[in-house]
Design a protein around this motif. Structure first.
Motif, PDB file in Angstrom:
ATOM      1  N   CYS A   1      62.071 -37.955 -29.338  1.00 44.78           N
ATOM      2  CA  CYS A   1      63.195 -38.048 -30.045  1.00 44.78           C
ATOM      3  C   CYS A   1      63.923 -39.157 -29.535  1.00 44.78           C
ATOM      4  O   CYS A   1      64.442 -40.140 -30.413  1.00 44.78           O
ATOM      5  N   SER A   2      64.170 -39.272 -28.213  1.00 41.29           N
ATOM      6  CA  SER A   2      65.306 -39.887 -27.699  1.00 41.29           C
ATOM      7  C   SER A   2      64.878 -41.412 -27.676  1.00 41.29           C
ATOM      8  O   SER A   2      65.376 -42.095 -28.064  1.00 41.29           O
TER       9      SER A   2
ATOM     10  N   VAL B   1      71.603 -30.948 -23.917  1.00 39.41           N
ATOM     11  CA  VAL B   1      71.679 -32.289 -24.140  1.00 39.41           C
ATOM     12  C   VAL B   1      71.567 -33.303 -23.100  1.00 39.41           C
ATOM     13  O   VAL B   1      72.056 -32.893 -21.860  1.00 39.41           O
ATOM     14  N   SER B   2      70.975 -34.576 -23.126  1.00 41.73           N
ATOM     15  CA  SER B   2      71.031 -35.443 -22.012  1.00 41.73           C
ATOM     16  C   SER B   2      72.261 -36.210 -21.982  1.00 41.73           C
ATOM     17  O   SER B   2      73.018 -36.288 -23.005  1.00 41.73           O
TER      18      SER B   2
ATOM     19  N   VAL C   1      69.378 -34.999 -30.163  1.00 40.70           N
ATOM     20  CA  VAL C   1      68.872 -33.737 -30.112  1.00 40.70           C
ATOM     21  C   VAL C   1      69.715 -32.670 -29.385  1.00 40.70           C
ATOM     22  O   VAL C   1      70.202 -32.845 -28.263  1.00 40.70           O
TER      23      VAL C   1
ATOM     24  N   LEU D   1      69.059 -29.019 -28.055  1.00 35.82           N
ATOM     25  CA  LEU D   1      68.169 -28.368 -27.499  1.00 35.82           C
ATOM     26  C   LEU D   1      68.734 -26.954 -27.401  1.00 35.82           C
ATOM     27  O   LEU D   1      69.473 -26.666 -26.331  1.00 35.82           O
TER      28      LEU D   1
ATOM     29  N   SER E   1      58.252 -34.490 -23.227  1.00 31.93           N
ATOM     30  CA  SER E   1      58.797 -33.324 -24.107  1.00 31.93           C
ATOM     31  C   SER E   1      59.043 -33.836 -25.387  1.00 31.93           C
ATOM     32  O   SER E   1      59.240 -35.253 -25.715  1.00 31.93           O
TER      33      SER E   1
ATOM     34  N   ASN F   1      54.817 -28.932 -24.755  1.00 28.41           N
ATOM     35  CA  ASN F   1      56.200 -29.814 -24.674  1.00 28.41           C
ATOM     36  C   ASN F   1      56.087 -30.643 -23.480  1.00 28.41           C
ATOM     37  O   ASN F   1      57.123 -31.070 -23.039  1.00 28.41           O
TER      38      ASN F   1
ATOM     39  N   ILE G   1      66.009 -35.452 -19.372  1.00 29.35           N
ATOM     40  CA  ILE G   1      64.901 -35.360 -20.320  1.00 29.35           C
ATOM     41  C   ILE G   1      63.780 -35.435 -19.616  1.00 29.35           C
ATOM     42  O   ILE G   1      63.657 -36.316 -18.591  1.00 29.35           O
TER      43      ILE G   1
ATOM     44  N   ASP H   1      66.460 -28.189 -32.065  1.00 26.33           N
ATOM     45  CA  ASP H   1      64.984 -27.674 -31.397  1.00 26.33           C
ATOM     46  C   ASP H   1      65.401 -26.334 -30.721  1.00 26.33           C
ATOM     47  O   ASP H   1      66.375 -26.416 -29.788  1.00 26.33           O
TER      48      ASP H   1
ATOM     49  N   ARG I   1      61.932 -33.829 -26.952  1.00 26.42           N
ATOM     50  CA  ARG I   1      63.356 -34.293 -26.780  1.00 26.42           C
ATOM     51  C   ARG I   1      63.315 -35.636 -26.125  1.00 26.42           C
ATOM     52  O   ARG I   1      63.729 -36.654 -26.650  1.00 26.42           O
TER      53      ARG I   1
ATOM     54  N   ASP J   1      73.148 -39.102 -24.236  1.00 21.95           N
ATOM     55  CA  ASP J   1      73.086 -38.930 -26.059  1.00 21.95           C
ATOM     56  C   ASP J   1      74.517 -38.471 -26.326  1.00 21.95           C
ATOM     57  O   ASP J   1      74.945 -37.448 -26.483  1.00 21.95           O
TER      58      ASP J   1
END
Length: 363
Positions: free
Chosen positions: A197-198, A164-165, A204, A206, A192, A116, A188, A148, A194, A168
């Motif tokens: 994906c971002s 979560v970020s 995402v 998590l 990673s 990760n 984030i 995830d 995440r 997002d």
């Protein structure tokens, strides 16, 4: 699904690494990305179910760290749910991303690197970099949302929580639909999954709960209920398949670990899910010879969202994780209301009858 959703509806066959899955079909796709020292080929295995009805594509992943088996069990149970056969859209599940680490009951790749931290990877890099590249190259282009699944490390338990970020918006919206006891707004980390994906604009969620190498019922059931709620919100399953859980999570916009001021024996005094105030005693460190005891004092007001379960610690080791809770005065009650609404199953459907309770740290 709400009108402001960023999730797309898709319809039709998808092709992953040369395997085409048509509407109404399912398949397990095994994508090779390298060989072990024994010269055996190692694969990334993803189960893909494509509905005849249009809808989003949800990816549910587990086992980025090979010892985080709670997530693998959650995915296994999800794939057994009856409503999956009647869903809309596409569900991709990967119960074990990091097969080499999983086989070794280890958090890390065989070369001791953290998968990760290797995203988006490289096709000609280390084994971990190749695995990360394979996931990003072959799976993520088809995906609209990722859930995830993670746990704490060995002997370090997490209260059920989503991370979560802050930027997002869709993940923050769906996190409240998932309705975990705690929602942690966490930046984030570069490298990673995440982060990868971002970069592609994929929301995402998590999920963190429990600890490595252990199964526990609350972690599994909170996740399954949350995944069902999100699928319901996205229109992937009917509203009759599951009811929405309306309790709002405790939101923490920051967190910190209280660390050991000396090496020795650690005795915790506060359970997970409890509210603490600045200056409260969380536990104490003692030297094995009985000469010194030093209390562990809370530096801030907050909620205990993680804690070591080890009885010994070196100076500087992380002991207690505090989330800075909004509405601190009601946070503990709301968490315990979550515990009181713990997802239940009929005995005949419960294949994991030995319950551990992270709220009370008891069997």
């Amino acid at each position: 699904m709400s009108s402001d959703s960023e999730i797309r509806y898709r319809h039709g066959a998808i092709t992953i690494a040369g395997t085409t899955i048509n509407p109404g079909e399912q398949a397990t796709v095994a994508i090779p990305y390298g060989t072990y020292s024994s010269y055996e080929t190692v694969h990334l295995k993803a189960h893909v179910r494509v509905s005849k009805k249009p809808g989003p594509t949800l990816l549910v992943t587990a086992g980025i760290h090979g010892d985080e088996v709670n997530g693998t069990e959650i995915v296994r149970r999800l794939m057994k749910e009856k409503f999956i056969k009647r869903m809309s859209g596409t569900l991709i599940t990967i119960p074990v991303i990091n097969a080499p680490a999983y086989s070794n009951r280890s958090r890390y790749m065989p070369d001791r690197r953290d998968l990760n931290r290797l995203f988006p990877g490289a096709p000609s890099g280390s084994l971990g970099a190749r695995l990360a590249h394979t996931l990003c190259e072959y799976i993520l282009p088809h995906v609209d949302l990722v859930i995830d699944l993670h746990t704490g490390t060995v002997n370090r338990a997490n209260l059920p929580q989503l991370r979560v970020s802050p930027g997002d918006k869709e993940a923050n919206r769906l996190a409240k639909i998932f309705s975990p006891p705690v929602l942690l707004i966490a930046s984030i980390r570069e490298g990673s999954f995440r982060h990868a994906c971002s970069k592609r604009g994929i929301p995402v969620l998590l999920y963190e709960s429990g600890e490595a190498l252990r199964l526990d019922t609350p972690s599994i059931r909170f996740a399954l209920r949350g995944i069902r709620s999100v699928m319901r919100e996205l229109g992937m399953i009917s509203k009759s398949s599951t009811k929405r859980f309306k309790l709002q999570p405790v939101v923490c916009k920051k967190s910190l670990w209280e660390r050991a001021p000396m090496g020795g024996i650690f005795t915790p005094l506060v359970q997970l899910g409890r509210a603490v105030n600045q200056g409260d005693t969380l536990g104490f460190m003692a030297d094995p010879f009985g000469d010194t005891e030093i209390p562990i004092i809370a530096s801030y007001d907050g909620i205990l969202i993680g804690r070591t379960n080890e009885g010994v610690a070196d100076e500087g080791d992380a002991l207690v994780h505090i989330g800075f809770a909004s509405q601190q005065e009601t946070a503990e009650d709301r968490i315990h209301e979550s515990a009181g609404n713990f997802p239940d199953l009929p005995d005949e459907e419960d294949d994991h009858p030995v319950h551990t309770d992270p709220f009370a740290d008891q069997l």
